[in-house]
Design an enzyme around this catalytic site. Structure first.
Site, PDB file in Angstrom:
ATOM      1  N   ASP A 168      -3.854   7.363 -53.113  1.00  0.00           N
ATOM      2  CA  ASP A 168      -4.436   8.066 -54.251  1.00  0.00           C
ATOM      3  C   ASP A 168      -3.349   8.379 -55.280  1.00  0.00           C
ATOM      4  O   ASP A 168      -2.178   8.548 -54.917  1.00  0.00           O
ATOM      5  CB  ASP A 168      -5.070   9.388 -53.806  1.00  0.00           C
ATOM      6  N   TYR A 191       0.824  10.772 -42.316  1.00  0.00           N
ATOM      7  CA  TYR A 191       0.844  11.574 -43.538  1.00  0.00           C
ATOM      8  C   TYR A 191       1.298  12.995 -43.247  1.00  0.00           C
ATOM      9  O   TYR A 191       1.089  13.526 -42.139  1.00  0.00           O
ATOM     10  CB  TYR A 191      -0.563  11.662 -44.154  1.00  0.00           C
ATOM     11  N   ASP A 203     -10.059  17.414 -53.289  1.00  0.00           N
ATOM     12  CA  ASP A 203      -8.659  17.781 -53.458  1.00  0.00           C
ATOM     13  C   ASP A 203      -8.536  18.694 -54.670  1.00  0.00           C
ATOM     14  O   ASP A 203      -9.529  18.961 -55.369  1.00  0.00           O
ATOM     15  CB  ASP A 203      -7.750  16.545 -53.585  1.00  0.00           C
TER      16      ASP A 203
END
Length: 290
Positions: free
Chosen positions: A38, A66, A80
């Site tokens: 992203d 991650y 988010d």
């Protein structure tokens, strides 16, 4: 130039932005990346250059690791902190409750892909539909969370480490954990620290790569992707048959191998069955194709 460069993708760049710029850097159109990040995410983005693009398909199923920040008490339309606020709730969650919630997400789980994603349904990207204010039904998909650990907590921010299978949306994982905790949540930060066997320690900042006078120096050989398989050196006759795409006899245990010429050139990923080696994928230089 041919090989794999491990880029440390900066924030606000798409993975396609990175490959577009690197086409100019390496002066070739044959460039692909190993797993979309992203725009808000940073970190490990393997980029395949030249003949190495033939190996991208073998990287598609690689595990990713991650480090992310889950912000409790907030939900957004994008899952988010870049999205529009949908709800804000008070947070009263003890650390032991957090650990219980995390445990429920370890292993194989079902995950509904977010609307703000590049996933296509009936030929249309979900993110394009979402920007038009439309929401469509998405079927849950199985993903595997191999590792999910709490690294630390600062108020309503939980720092998590996640090692997961291909196709896992960390934004959605954050949202779902927040829902289980009863206060909601969204992803506030994301950094990929490993992709397959490639780690952040090997990653080159994109700015450094763009300014380099010798970008080829950052290229890893394509066989670095296949180090889990044993190597075998072919005879002159075997190499000739390999380059012609023919099978040949080889005394070796059954399995997958990295095959090299006597000069050390990586020729192919191959398999041996019943004493016969055949090509899985060739990587040798073919005159006139590069």
């Amino acid at each position: 130039m041919n090989g794999i460069v491990i880029v440390d993708k900066p924030q606000d760049w798409t993975s396609q932005d990175v490959t577009a710029r690197l086409r100019r850097v390496f002066q070739t159109r044959r460039i692909g990346h190993g797993g979309t990040l992203d725009p808000m995410a940073t970190g490990v983005l393997p980029v395949f250059v030249g003949r190495a693009t033939r190996a991208v398909e073998y990287f598609e199923h690689a595990e990713k690791t991650y480090e992310t920040v889950l912000r409790l008490g907030i939900t957004t339309d994008t899952e988010d902190t870049t999205g529009t606020l949908l709800n804000s709730r008070p947070v009263s969650v003890a650390d032991d409750r957090v650990e219980q919630a995390l445990d429920s997400f370890r292993g194989e789980i079902l995950q509904v892909p977010p609307m703000y994603s590049a996933l296509k349904i009936n030929g249309q990207k979900l993110c394009d539909l979402a920007r038009k204010g439309r929401e469509v039904e998405r079927k849950p998909r199985p993903v595997t969370i191999h590792e999910l650990n709490l690294l630390g907590r600062e108020g309503n921010d939980l720092r998590l480490r996640v090692r997961c299978s291909k196709g896992t949306y960390i934004r959605t994982l954050c949202k779902d954990i927040g829902e289980v905790l009863g206060c909601g949540g969204c992803m506030a930060r994301l950094r990929r620290v490993a992709a397959g066997s490639y780690t952040a320690d090997q990653a080159v900042p994109l700015a450094q790569l763009l300014e380099s006078q010798d970008p080829g120096a950052y290229l890893l050989p394509v066989d670095s992707l296949f180090l889990q398989y044993p190597a075998v050196t072919l005879s002159a006759n075997q190499e000739k048959r390999c380059r012609n795409g023919n099978a040949f006899s080889l005394e070796a245990a059954e399995g997958t191998y990295r095959a090299y010429s006597r000069s050390g050139e990586f020729l192919m990923l191959a398999k041996v069955e019943s004493g016969v080696m055949t090509t899985i994928k060739s990587f040798f230089d073919v005159s006139g194709q590069d």
